[in-house]
Design a protein around this motif. Structure first.
Motif, PDB file in Angstrom:
ATOM      1  N   UNK A  63       0.969  -1.183   0.031  1.00 38.38           N
ATOM      2  CA  UNK A  63      -0.187  -0.034   0.096  1.00 38.38           C
ATOM      3  C   UNK A  63       0.910   1.243  -0.134  1.00 38.38           C
ATOM      4  N   UNK A  64       2.070   1.276   0.757  1.00 37.21           N
ATOM      5  CA  UNK A  64       2.701   2.384   0.810  1.00 37.21           C
ATOM      6  C   UNK A  64       3.519   2.607  -0.633  1.00 37.21           C
ATOM      7  N   UNK A  65       3.901   1.490  -1.321  1.00 39.87           N
ATOM      8  CA  UNK A  65       4.450   1.467  -2.533  1.00 39.87           C
ATOM      9  C   UNK A  65       3.446   1.993  -3.685  1.00 39.87           C
ATOM     10  N   UNK A  66       2.107   1.858  -3.412  1.00 42.57           N
ATOM     11  CA  UNK A  66       1.157   2.402  -4.516  1.00 42.57           C
ATOM     12  C   UNK A  66       0.990   3.744  -4.205  1.00 42.57           C
ATOM     13  N   UNK A  67       1.163   4.315  -3.047  1.00 38.36           N
ATOM     14  CA  UNK A  67       0.855   5.649  -2.837  1.00 38.36           C
ATOM     15  C   UNK A  67       2.021   6.127  -3.446  1.00 38.36           C
ATOM     16  N   UNK A  68       3.214   5.859  -3.295  1.00 37.47           N
ATOM     17  CA  UNK A  68       4.232   6.549  -3.893  1.00 37.47           C
ATOM     18  C   UNK A  68       4.302   6.550  -5.205  1.00 37.47           C
ATOM     19  N   UNK A  69       3.868   5.207  -5.855  1.00 35.04           N
ATOM     20  CA  UNK A  69       3.927   5.382  -7.279  1.00 35.04           C
ATOM     21  C   UNK A  69       2.609   6.413  -7.885  1.00 35.04           C
ATOM     22  N   UNK A  76       3.512   9.385 -10.421  1.00 38.61           N
ATOM     23  CA  UNK A  76       2.805   9.529 -11.566  1.00 38.61           C
ATOM     24  C   UNK A  76       1.833  10.842 -11.535  1.00 38.61           C
ATOM     25  N   UNK A  77       1.342  11.148 -10.533  1.00 36.69           N
ATOM     26  CA  UNK A  77       0.555  12.473 -10.410  1.00 36.69           C
ATOM     27  C   UNK A  77       1.531  13.559 -10.799  1.00 36.69           C
ATOM     28  N   UNK A  78       2.494  13.458 -10.175  1.00 34.45           N
ATOM     29  CA  UNK A  78       3.714  14.810 -10.444  1.00 34.45           C
ATOM     30  C   UNK A  78       4.062  14.889 -11.919  1.00 34.45           C
ATOM     31  N   UNK A  79       4.185  13.717 -12.533  1.00 35.88           N
ATOM     32  CA  UNK A  79       4.703  13.868 -14.067  1.00 35.88           C
ATOM     33  C   UNK A  79       3.488  14.157 -14.723  1.00 35.88           C
ATOM     34  N   UNK A  80       2.163  13.959 -14.474  1.00 37.93           N
ATOM     35  CA  UNK A  80       0.951  14.160 -15.123  1.00 37.93           C
ATOM     36  C   UNK A  80       1.025  15.676 -15.160  1.00 37.93           C
ATOM     37  N   UNK A  81       1.108  16.281 -13.794  1.00 36.96           N
ATOM     38  CA  UNK A  81       0.973  17.691 -13.714  1.00 36.96           C
ATOM     39  C   UNK A  81       2.067  18.486 -14.666  1.00 36.96           C
TER      40      UNK A  81
END
Length: 289
Positions: free
Chosen positions: A11-17, A21-26
């Motif tokens: 779960x922690x790894x999923x949040x990190x990913x 991903x959100x950073x690169x999307x922005x």
């Protein structure tokens, strides 16, 4: 009091990913949002307002009209030129890459290894390094400042050929080809009826790559072309942008922004239209019957 469950490592790894991903999307959407907002401004609002602030007047449709009517409708001519270079040059590159990659992957002939090494070496050479020698050769032939000076170099796509070589080797089983030959099918019939449907995702991938490269080509047309009537969109819009730095010339930055937005729309539509074929190709090998 009930104790809150501790997040698992997955779960922690999923949040990190998700955050990465959100950073690169922005980051990817940042210039697109800027382009969209500023395409709605007129010339006065573009100069007087902040980049991400809307102007006082909504001028999107007026900017579209002005782009296609400014300078005697030269933007439309540049758009047609770009389509010509993409369809003829990029389309020809895909055609040659498909046949050459398939031939290297499925046929054995003398000099095959040497041809493959030449292709690999061509991938390592940047196109900008070949632009000046190509210009000197075309100048001696007398085809500079013509569409052929842009189309002919665009026909050579070593990376696309390499992709089709890999895709042909992995996606077209040799057993199927041998079965078709035993049934009496000719090599052309075997290619078009058996191999070509299996190569469709690879052809789409090479087409997207080649179309994007040709559409955004800047350095080669800059060297080869002098007549504005043969400019692609990349050179033409840059010429408009340079007017802001010429004394006495009319600055048209708002039209440059509007033209840039119109320029990327065909690429976005192409990717959206062909993505299902692309995704089918990427997932084809993940299911084993």
């Amino acid at each position: 009091m009930r104790k809150r469950p501790t997040p698992s490592p997955n779960q922690r790894k999923s949040w990190l990913i998700t955050c990465v991903t959100g950073f690169f999307l922005v980051y990817a959407l940042f210039p697109l949002v800027w382009l969209l907002i500023n395409s709605m401004k007129n010339r006065q609002d573009f100069v007087s307002t902040f980049g991400f602030a809307f102007g006082e007047k909504f001028s999107l449709w007026q900017n579209v009209v002005d782009v296609f009517t400014y300078n005697n409708g030269m933007f439309g001519r540049w758009l047609l030129n770009t389509l010509l270079y993409v369809v003829v040059g990029g389309g020809g590159a895909v055609f040659l890459a498909v046949f050459a990659g398939y031939g290297l992957a499925k046929y054995r002939f003398p000099g095959r290894g040497a041809v493959f090494m030449i292709v690999m070496g061509a991938i390592a050479v940047p196109m900008t390094a070949l632009a000046v020698p190509t210009f000197l050769m075309f100048a001696r032939i007398g085809i500079t400042n013509t569409p052929f000076a842009v189309i002919i170099p665009s026909l050579v796509a070593p990376f696309g050929l390499y992709l089709m070589y890999i895709f042909s080797a992995e996606s077209v089983p040799t057993e199927i080809l041998e079965a078709a030959r035993m049934d009496g099918a000719s090599e052309l019939r075997t290619f078009f009826q058996v191999s070509l449907p299996l190569l469709t995702p690879g052809i789409v991938t090479v087409s997207l790559f080649t179309a994007t490269t040709t559409w955004n080509n800047y350095f080669l047309p800059l060297i080869m072309l002098k007549d504005p009537k043969w400019y692609p969109l990349t050179i033409g819009l840059n010429q408009w942008n340079q007017q802001a730095f010429i004394p006495g010339a009319e600055p048209v930055q708002n039209l440059v922004v509007m033209g840039s937005l119109l320029t990327i729309i065909p690429l976005i539509v192409t990717f959206l239209f062909l993505q299902r074929y692309w995704q089918a190709g990427l997932s084809a090998g993940s299911v084993k019957e």
